[in-house]
Design an enzyme around this catalytic site. Structure first.
Site, PDB file in Angstrom:
ATOM      1  N   HIS A  42      89.840 -40.774 -85.212  1.00  0.00           N
ATOM      2  CA  HIS A  42      89.923 -40.317 -83.512  1.00  0.00           C
ATOM      3  C   HIS A  42      89.421 -41.793 -83.321  1.00  0.00           C
ATOM      4  CE1 HIS A  42      90.151 -35.958 -83.966  1.00  0.00           C
ATOM      5  NE2 HIS A  42      89.314 -36.562 -84.970  1.00  0.00           N
TER       6      HIS A  42
ATOM      7  N   GLU B   9      90.340 -25.428 -76.215  1.00  0.00           N
ATOM      8  CA  GLU B   9      90.674 -25.152 -77.475  1.00  0.00           C
ATOM      9  C   GLU B   9      90.066 -25.848 -78.120  1.00  0.00           C
ATOM     10  OE1 GLU B   9      93.833 -25.214 -75.096  1.00  0.00           O
ATOM     11  OE2 GLU B   9      93.211 -23.358 -74.423  1.00  0.00           O
TER      12      GLU B   9
ATOM     13  N   ASP C  71      98.429 -36.948 -80.509  1.00  0.00           N
ATOM     14  CA  ASP C  71      98.136 -36.398 -81.698  1.00  0.00           C
ATOM     15  C   ASP C  71      98.355 -37.072 -82.730  1.00  0.00           C
ATOM     16  OD1 ASP C  71      97.725 -34.001 -82.975  1.00  0.00           O
ATOM     17  OD2 ASP C  71      99.315 -32.530 -82.674  1.00  0.00           O
TER      18      ASP C  71
ATOM     19  N   GLU D 190     109.812 -35.984 -66.788  1.00  0.00           N
ATOM     20  CA  GLU D 190     110.492 -35.884 -68.634  1.00  0.00           C
ATOM     21  C   GLU D 190     109.370 -35.873 -69.193  1.00  0.00           C
ATOM     22  OE1 GLU D 190     113.553 -35.927 -68.015  1.00  0.00           O
ATOM     23  OE2 GLU D 190     113.649 -35.849 -66.341  1.00  0.00           O
TER      24      GLU D 190
ATOM     25  N   ARG E 268     103.629 -36.287 -75.781  1.00  0.00           N
ATOM     26  CA  ARG E 268     103.068 -35.944 -76.875  1.00  0.00           C
ATOM     27  C   ARG E 268     103.188 -37.761 -77.970  1.00  0.00           C
ATOM     28  NH1 ARG E 268     101.183 -30.906 -78.646  1.00  0.00           N
ATOM     29  NH2 ARG E 268      99.808 -30.613 -80.577  1.00  0.00           N
TER      30      ARG E 268
ATOM     31  N   LEU F 188      94.443 -49.108 -62.290  1.00  0.00           N
ATOM     32  CA  LEU F 188      95.228 -47.921 -62.636  1.00  0.00           C
ATOM     33  C   LEU F 188      94.040 -47.215 -62.299  1.00  0.00           C
ATOM     34  CD1 LEU F 188      97.344 -46.598 -65.259  1.00  0.00           C
ATOM     35  CD2 LEU F 188      94.887 -48.036 -66.544  1.00  0.00           C
TER      36      LEU F 188
ATOM     37  N   ASN G  43      95.628 -37.919 -84.943  1.00  0.00           N
ATOM     38  CA  ASN G  43      94.818 -39.086 -85.471  1.00  0.00           C
ATOM     39  C   ASN G  43      94.117 -38.198 -86.908  1.00  0.00           C
ATOM     40  OD1 ASN G  43      94.463 -40.562 -83.154  1.00  0.00           O
ATOM     41  ND2 ASN G  43      92.211 -39.232 -82.225  1.00  0.00           N
ATOM     42  N   GLY G  44      93.803 -37.445 -87.040  1.00  0.00           N
ATOM     43  CA  GLY G  44      93.419 -36.294 -88.122  1.00  0.00           C
ATOM     44  C   GLY G  44      94.553 -37.022 -89.434  1.00  0.00           C
TER      45      GLY G  44
ATOM     46  N   ARG H 214     105.278 -29.382 -78.165  1.00  0.00           N
ATOM     47  CA  ARG H 214     104.277 -28.367 -77.527  1.00  0.00           C
ATOM     48  C   ARG H 214     103.391 -28.497 -76.585  1.00  0.00           C
ATOM     49  NH1 ARG H 214     103.280 -26.803 -82.278  1.00  0.00           N
ATOM     50  NH2 ARG H 214     100.994 -27.201 -83.173  1.00  0.00           N
ATOM     51  N   ILE H 215     103.387 -28.386 -75.204  1.00  0.00           N
ATOM     52  CA  ILE H 215     103.026 -28.592 -74.134  1.00  0.00           C
ATOM     53  C   ILE H 215     101.114 -27.960 -74.295  1.00  0.00           C
ATOM     54  CG2 ILE H 215     102.107 -28.882 -71.731  1.00  0.00           C
ATOM     55  CD1 ILE H 215     104.559 -28.083 -70.886  1.00  0.00           C
ATOM     56  N   SER H 216     100.362 -27.231 -75.251  1.00  0.00           N
ATOM     57  CA  SER H 216      99.503 -27.179 -75.659  1.00  0.00           C
ATOM     58  C   SER H 216      98.185 -27.169 -74.423  1.00  0.00           C
ATOM     59  CB  SER H 216      98.444 -28.097 -76.236  1.00  0.00           C
ATOM     60  OG  SER H 216      99.385 -28.167 -77.607  1.00  0.00           O
TER      61      SER H 216
HETATM   62  C1  FPP Z   1      94.130 -34.967 -81.721  1.00  0.00           C
HETATM   63  O1  FPP Z   1      94.513 -35.054 -83.552  1.00  0.00           O
HETATM   64  C2  FPP Z   1      92.839 -35.642 -81.436  1.00  0.00           C
HETATM   65  C3  FPP Z   1      92.029 -35.154 -80.753  1.00  0.00           C
HETATM   66  C4  FPP Z   1      91.556 -33.961 -80.746  1.00  0.00           C
HETATM   67  C5  FPP Z   1      91.049 -36.420 -79.696  1.00  0.00           C
HETATM   68  C6  FPP Z   1      91.497 -37.271 -78.935  1.00  0.00           C
HETATM   69  C7  FPP Z   1      90.243 -38.303 -78.627  1.00  0.00           C
HETATM   70  C8  FPP Z   1      90.420 -39.758 -78.993  1.00  0.00           C
HETATM   71  C9  FPP Z   1      91.874 -40.760 -79.646  1.00  0.00           C
HETATM   72  C10 FPP Z   1      89.210 -40.368 -77.842  1.00  0.00           C
HETATM   73  C11 FPP Z   1      89.871 -40.907 -77.102  1.00  0.00           C
HETATM   74  C12 FPP Z   1      88.326 -41.160 -76.570  1.00  0.00           C
HETATM   75  C13 FPP Z   1      88.108 -41.343 -74.731  1.00  0.00           C
HETATM   76  C14 FPP Z   1      87.034 -41.609 -74.575  1.00  0.00           C
HETATM   77  C15 FPP Z   1      89.224 -41.156 -74.155  1.00  0.00           C
HETATM   78  P1  FPP Z   1      94.173 -34.559 -84.009  1.00  0.00           P
HETATM   79  O2  FPP Z   1      92.364 -34.862 -85.126  1.00  0.00           O
HETATM   80  O3  FPP Z   1      94.966 -32.769 -83.664  1.00  0.00           O
HETATM   81  O4  FPP Z   1      94.954 -35.228 -85.863  1.00  0.00           O
HETATM   82  P2  FPP Z   1      96.060 -34.076 -86.206  1.00  0.00           P
HETATM   83  O5  FPP Z   1      96.941 -33.228 -85.816  1.00  0.00           O
HETATM   84  O6  FPP Z   1      96.189 -35.181 -87.460  1.00  0.00           O
HETATM   85  O7  FPP Z   1      95.196 -33.423 -86.698  1.00  0.00           O
END
Ligand code: FPP
Length: 255
Positions: free
Chosen positions: A41, A71, A24, A211, A192, A135, A26-27, A198-200
């Site tokens: 992302h 979701e 979590d 753990e 996380r 792996l 990325n945004g 949370r587990i979402s």
């Molecule tokens: C949550 O961050 C992230 C995602 C919903 C996408 C995760 C995907 C990747 C990291 C790409 C992985 C690719 C492969 C092929 C495994 P968010 O966008 O909810 O972040 P925020 O909470 O800051 O808005």
């Protein structure tokens, strides 16, 4: 007794066998840099590569990553579509590398909602790497814990209806054998990133005795050192699986 007697079972130096991660943040990582969310992302994919490499080196058996939840379709259309494109391009460029590094790819989730191109890439990755014994990289895509338990129950019901199961008592083992993770050990360590706790709807059934480790670090910043820190925290915990602390110390193998 030394403190070592309380450590997790000493398989592979006490490392977890199975690490499951909600990636979590990325945004927010992108927004902090005044960049569009998709750049977060993309940076997240780089973090994925570093973590996969680290897990391979550390002989972690299974790494499960929540790439797209059932979701996540509720996100803006444009973000969903860019994420789908990112999955296709990442798989296209990485499948052969994963194979060379003896990684076995397993995709869990309801793939039928994806484009035929993405479904084909996922299937190609799984079949190319199916005999690898390094792996196991589990990508959870259009995955939800509720979905997983329901699809397991549906499979069991179908088998009973069609006479493939002589015993109609539905046990925990029977459900577990039909989950999408049936071939894998349960997660030992759940992480996380991004500060939420949370587990979402991730691996709901499978996380019963896992753990938990939460960090405020945003996923693109999560490095092999960050994972090592999480693993060190895991190694310092006493896993009791319902027993008392004394039992764990005096009869460590009494599960
Ligand atoms: C949550 O961050 C992230 C995602 C919903 C996408 C995760 C995907 C990747 C990291 C790409 C992985 C690719 C492969 C092929 C495994 P968010 O966008 O909810 O972040 P925020 O909470 O800051 O808005």
């Amino acid at each position: 007794m030394t403190d070592d007697s309380q450590a997790a079972p000493s398989i592979n130096n006490g490392n977890p066998r199975h690490v499951a991660i909600i990636m979590d943040g990325n945004g927010r990582w992108a927004q902090k840099r005044f960049m569009p969310r998709v750049m977060g992302h993309r940076a997240g994919v780089k973090a994925v590569k570093n973590i996969v490499e680290f897990c391979g080196k550390e002989k972690i058996e299974v790494l499960s990553l929540f790439a797209f939840s059932s979701e996540n379709w509720r996100r803006p259309k444009e973000e969903v579509s860019l994420l789908m494109k990112l999955f296709v391009t990442t798989l296209s460029s990485e499948i052969k590398k994963l194979h060379r590094n003896n990684v076995k790819l397993l995709c869990i989730g309801d793939k039928t909602a994806f484009s035929t191109e993405l479904q084909a890439k996922l299937t190609e990755g799984e079949s190319l790497t199916q005999n690898n014994d390094g792996l196991t990289l589990v990508i959870a895509a259009n995955y939800g814990g509720h979905w997983d338990i329901s699809q397991a129950a549906t499979q069991v019901a179908d088998k009973i209806r069609n006479g493939f199961l002589s015993n109609t008592v539905i046990t925990e083992e029977l459900i577990a054998q039909h989950l999408s993770t049936a071939s894998l050990p349960e997660p030992d360590l759940f992480i996380r990133t991004g500060g939420e706790q949370r587990i979402s709807n991730f691996l709901l059934w499978q996380l019963a005795y896992t753990e938990f480790y939460f960090t405020a670090e945003l996923w693109p910043d999560f490095s092999p050192d960050s994972l090592q820190e999480a693993i060190n925290s895991f190694k310092g915990r006493q896993r009791r699986f319902g027993r008392t602390g004394e039992q764990v110390i005096n009869q460590p193998n009494s599960l």
